[in-house]
Design a protein around this motif. Structure first.
Motif, mmCIF file in Angstrom:
data_model
loop_
_atom_site.group_PDB
_atom_site.id
_atom_site.type_symbol
_atom_site.label_atom_id
_atom_site.label_comp_id
_atom_site.label_asym_id
_atom_site.label_seq_id
_atom_site.Cartn_x
_atom_site.Cartn_y
_atom_site.Cartn_z
ATOM 1 N N ALA A 245 -6.005 -1.443 -18.825
ATOM 2 C CA ALA A 245 -4.717 -1.993 -18.389
ATOM 3 C C ALA A 245 -4.575 -1.891 -16.873
ATOM 4 O O ALA A 245 -4.126 -2.832 -16.212
ATOM 5 C CB ALA A 245 -3.570 -1.251 -19.081
ATOM 6 N N ASN A 246 -4.962 -0.738 -16.317
ATOM 7 C CA ASN A 246 -4.899 -0.568 -14.867
ATOM 8 C C ASN A 246 -5.809 -1.559 -14.153
ATOM 9 O O ASN A 246 -5.423 -2.162 -13.141
ATOM 10 C CB ASN A 246 -5.299 0.858 -14.475
ATOM 11 N N LEU A 247 -7.020 -1.719 -14.668
ATOM 12 C CA LEU A 247 -7.981 -2.622 -14.050
ATOM 13 C C LEU A 247 -7.487 -4.064 -14.083
ATOM 14 O O LEU A 247 -7.513 -4.769 -13.063
ATOM 15 C CB LEU A 247 -9.327 -2.511 -14.760
ATOM 16 N N VAL A 248 -7.023 -4.512 -15.253
ATOM 17 C CA VAL A 248 -6.564 -5.891 -15.378
ATOM 18 C C VAL A 248 -5.313 -6.118 -14.531
ATOM 19 O O VAL A 248 -5.176 -7.157 -13.874
ATOM 20 C CB VAL A 248 -6.294 -6.249 -16.851
ATOM 21 N N LEU B 220 0.810 -1.207 0.000
ATOM 22 C CA LEU B 220 0.000 0.000 0.000
ATOM 23 C C LEU B 220 0.848 1.264 0.000
ATOM 24 O O LEU B 220 0.544 2.234 -0.702
ATOM 25 C CB LEU B 220 -0.939 0.005 1.215
ATOM 26 N N MET B 221 1.911 1.288 0.794
ATOM 27 C CA MET B 221 2.774 2.465 0.824
ATOM 28 C C MET B 221 3.502 2.634 -0.507
ATOM 29 O O MET B 221 3.622 3.751 -1.026
ATOM 30 C CB MET B 221 3.777 2.359 1.971
ATOM 31 N N LEU B 222 3.967 1.531 -1.078
ATOM 32 C CA LEU B 222 4.633 1.593 -2.379
ATOM 33 C C LEU B 222 3.670 2.066 -3.457
ATOM 34 O O LEU B 222 3.968 2.993 -4.221
ATOM 35 C CB LEU B 222 5.204 0.221 -2.736
ATOM 36 N N GLY B 223 2.484 1.450 -3.525
ATOM 37 C CA GLY B 223 1.531 1.825 -4.554
ATOM 38 C C GLY B 223 0.972 3.230 -4.374
ATOM 39 O O GLY B 223 0.837 3.978 -5.334
ATOM 40 N N GLY B 224 0.674 3.596 -3.126
ATOM 41 C CA GLY B 224 0.085 4.899 -2.882
ATOM 42 C C GLY B 224 1.030 6.063 -3.103
ATOM 43 O O GLY B 224 0.589 7.173 -3.421
ATOM 44 N N GLY C 185 3.741 4.390 -14.716
ATOM 45 C CA GLY C 185 3.656 4.496 -13.264
ATOM 46 C C GLY C 185 2.278 4.164 -12.739
ATOM 47 O O GLY C 185 2.127 3.576 -11.663
ATOM 48 N N MET C 186 1.239 4.518 -13.491
ATOM 49 C CA MET C 186 -0.124 4.224 -13.064
ATOM 50 C C MET C 186 -0.395 2.723 -13.081
ATOM 51 O O MET C 186 -1.093 2.196 -12.201
ATOM 52 C CB MET C 186 -1.124 4.969 -13.953
ATOM 53 N N VAL C 187 0.154 2.024 -14.066
ATOM 54 C CA VAL C 187 -0.021 0.567 -14.104
ATOM 55 C C VAL C 187 0.696 -0.083 -12.924
ATOM 56 O O VAL C 187 0.172 -0.998 -12.270
ATOM 57 C CB VAL C 187 0.492 -0.015 -15.436
ATOM 58 N N GLU C 188 1.899 0.389 -12.632
ATOM 59 C CA GLU C 188 2.640 -0.138 -11.482
ATOM 60 C C GLU C 188 1.875 0.143 -10.191
ATOM 61 O O GLU C 188 1.787 -0.717 -9.299
ATOM 62 C CB GLU C 188 4.024 0.496 -11.424
ATOM 63 N N THR C 189 1.304 1.330 -10.074
ATOM 64 C CA THR C 189 0.490 1.674 -8.903
ATOM 65 C C THR C 189 -0.703 0.744 -8.788
ATOM 66 O O THR C 189 -1.025 0.254 -7.690
ATOM 67 C CB THR C 189 0.007 3.135 -9.010
ATOM 68 N N ALA C 190 -1.375 0.489 -9.908
ATOM 69 C CA ALA C 190 -2.530 -0.413 -9.900
ATOM 70 C C ALA C 190 -2.132 -1.810 -9.459
ATOM 71 O O ALA C 190 -2.873 -2.476 -8.723
ATOM 72 C CB ALA C 190 -3.165 -0.454 -11.296
ATOM 73 N N ARG C 191 -0.963 -2.267 -9.885
ATOM 74 C CA ARG C 191 -0.501 -3.603 -9.497
ATOM 75 C C ARG C 191 -0.296 -3.701 -7.993
ATOM 76 O O ARG C 191 -0.752 -4.650 -7.345
ATOM 77 C CB ARG C 191 0.811 -3.938 -10.217
ATOM 78 N N ILE D 222 -1.383 -1.655 -5.489
ATOM 79 C CA ILE D 222 -2.607 -1.455 -4.708
ATOM 80 C C ILE D 222 -3.548 -2.646 -4.883
ATOM 81 O O ILE D 222 -4.175 -3.113 -3.925
ATOM 82 C CB ILE D 222 -3.285 -0.143 -5.125
ATOM 83 N N GLY D 223 -3.647 -3.153 -6.111
ATOM 84 C CA GLY D 223 -4.478 -4.333 -6.345
ATOM 85 C C GLY D 223 -4.000 -5.521 -5.540
ATOM 86 O O GLY D 223 -4.805 -6.247 -4.945
ATOM 87 N N GLY D 224 -2.682 -5.728 -5.498
ATOM 88 C CA GLY D 224 -2.139 -6.835 -4.721
ATOM 89 C C GLY D 224 -2.445 -6.713 -3.241
ATOM 90 O O GLY D 224 -2.802 -7.693 -2.576
ATOM 91 N N ALA D 225 -2.326 -5.493 -2.705
ATOM 92 C CA ALA D 225 -2.601 -5.277 -1.284
ATOM 93 C C ALA D 225 -4.077 -5.473 -0.966
ATOM 94 O O ALA D 225 -4.441 -6.155 0.003
ATOM 95 C CB ALA D 225 -2.149 -3.872 -0.887
ATOM 96 N N LEU D 226 -4.959 -4.880 -1.777
ATOM 97 C CA LEU D 226 -6.390 -5.019 -1.536
ATOM 98 C C LEU D 226 -6.850 -6.467 -1.745
ATOM 99 O O LEU D 226 -7.671 -6.986 -0.980
ATOM 100 C CB LEU D 226 -7.168 -4.085 -2.467
#
Length: 484
Positions: free
Chosen positions: A277-280, A65-69, A405-411, A413-417
């Motif tokens: 891409a972000n969603l997937v 979460l800290m990395l993605g956020g 960067g947005m795709v990396e953020t999605a990955r 945050i998605g992993g944490a959630l």
């Protein structure tokens, strides 16, 4: 208000591109490795620190979460303060936090250290990528370097669980953190010598408010999911934190619309391919990280595997993911496009998850776990590469870094959630089953099965998003290109 940093000009002959590539890849490998490296060590950490089962997920998801956020804020910091400065600061913080994590004697100290690691990683990763792009001229040289950099990142999470098993079974779980200290110090020393210093700076703004609100809101939502296991979804505690988290996320959206230098410019969300891409990517990693979390506990707490055997068991998934991302994935992308590649990848992962959802309490590795692990590895190998490519379809070069960067953020945050949701479902199911008088291993296995079904749902949703949204956007982009 700060000034924007510009790297000091250096004669091309004085640069050592190969050395710089190795150094930034080393940094990327280390920060990505720590997303997954704690999973195999969780039972040992739980025993030594006396943690509850519901506490374990925080050791994993706080980092993500800290990395993605903060990842996009880290990228902006590199642009404004200087890429090398931010890279060195991020690695320094990551290394120091790794030391305190290894020394942790309580849950609070360990989770705070993991959070600090995530902040350091959020500064390190985008600065490393920017330095790589600035070192290699646009064209084949840069593309090759980016391919190496991406391959390192794609393999690190899978390799992390294998390394975790070896270190936990050997010198102990603290060494999954201690190992970062000499590596981090060595990288800092070499970067000071080989990466050119930043020179002058220009004025620019930080969107600190956006970074703080999106991270805080997500933490509150995850905390609500976690507490639903103990208090139920209708309790004041769960609903209060859930409402607070969603309210803070709404504040983040408002800040982004009003900011002159937003963390995530609203116009970026009007690009269908990037949205898909972000969603997937988020759904794919929600299932992947949740599965690693669950399976590590199942193998050790139910099947009686040692930490080393658990790490070795993951070789099937890790090797498959690396081989597929390096070989079949690029060829499928050329022949079928990112959309169909993601459909195939997410479908493979979904089938693998369904197989894992059927494992019994006395599961055998080769017949019950191995087939599912291999199929998940195929899915991850295809999806990581295809999601990154999909993010750049129809994207202007001026904002390509932001899209990545947005795709990396999605990955992240998605992993944490995903880990929080799947873990909460699994724990709640296990408690319910155990309450009927079933033995612990059987109850835990049923929790794992239910969690695997939830993870399957993430993959199915990812495949549908790729098929319906991304394929349509690809066709539109191709039509515009042919018309021009």
């Amino acid at each position: 208000m700060v000034e924007e940093a510009v790297a000091a000009p250096s004669p091309r002959g004085s640069l050592r591109p190969g050395v710089i590539l190795a150094l930034v890849c080393g940094a990327q490998f280390m920060v990505t490795l720590d997303i997954a490296i704690v999973n195999v060590a969780l039972p040992s950490i739980q025993a030594d620190l006396g943690l509850k089962q519901a506490d374990l997920q925080w050791v994993v998801i706080t980092y993500g979460l800290m990395l993605g956020g903060l990842l996009l804020l880290g990228g902006r910091a590199g642009d404004l303060l200087g890429r090398r400065r931010v890279l060195l600061a991020g690695l320094g913080l990551f290394t120091a936090a790794s030391l305190t994590a290894g020394l942790a004697e309580s849950f609070v100290q360990l989770v705070l250290s993991r959070g600090a690691q995530g902040v350091g990683a959020a500064l390190t990763a985008p600065a490393a990528l920017a330095i790589l792009a600035g070192t290699f001229p646009e064209g084949p040289a840069r593309n090759k370097a980016l391919g190496v950099f991406g391959g390192v990142g794609a393999s690190a999470a899978s390799v992390g669980v294998v390394i975790s098993g070896a270190l936990t079974a050997g010198p102990g779980w603290a060494w999954i953190f201690y190992i970062n200290v000499p590596v981090g110090l060595g990288l800092v020393a070499l970067m000071v010598k080989y990466i050119p210093a930043d020179e002058r700076i220009r004025r620019g703004k930080f969107d600190v408010g956006g970074a703080v609100t999106v991270t805080g809101g997500l933490l509150a939502v995850v905390y609500a999911i976690n507490k639903s296991v103990d208090y139920g979804w209708t309790s004041t505690t769960t609903l209060g934190f859930l409402a607070a988290g969603l309210a803070v996320i709404v504040i983040f959206v408002v800040i982004e619309h009003r900011s002159s230098a937003p963390l995530m410019p609203p116009r970026m969300f009007r690009v269908p391919t990037l949205n898909a891409a972000n969603l997937v990517a988020g759904l794919a990693f929600a299932a992947f990280f949740a599965t690693i979390f669950q399976a590590s506990l199942l193998m050790q707490q139910v099947l009686g595997y040692s930490a080393l055997r658990t790490g070795v068991a993951y070789l099937s998934m890790a090797v498959t993911a690396v081989v597929v991302s390096a070989g079949p994935a690029p060829r499928l992308l050329v022949r079928l496009g990112a959309g169909w590649t993601l459909v195939i990848g997410q479908s493979s992962s979904a089938i693998g998850m369904l197989l894992l959802a059927r494992v019994p309490a006395d599961a055998a590795y080769w017949t019950d776990l191995f087939p599912g692990f291999v199929l998940v590895g195929v899915g991850v190998g295809l999806s990581v590469v295809a999601a990154q490519v999909a993010a750049f379809i129809g994207i202007d070069k001026n904002v390509s870094g932001l899209a990545g960067g947005m795709v990396e953020t999605a990955r992240e945050i998605g992993g944490a959630l995903g880990t929080a949701i799947v873990a909460s479902v699994a724990i709640a199911t296990a408690r319910q089953v155990q309450g009927t008088g079933m033995p612990g291993p059987t109850a835990f296995t049923e929790g794992f099965q239910r969690g695997s079904l939830v993870a399957t749902g993430f993959n199915v949703a990812g495949a549908l998003a790729a098929l319906i949204v991304l394929r349509r956007a690809e066709r539109s982009a191709r039509a515009r290109w042919e018309a021009s």
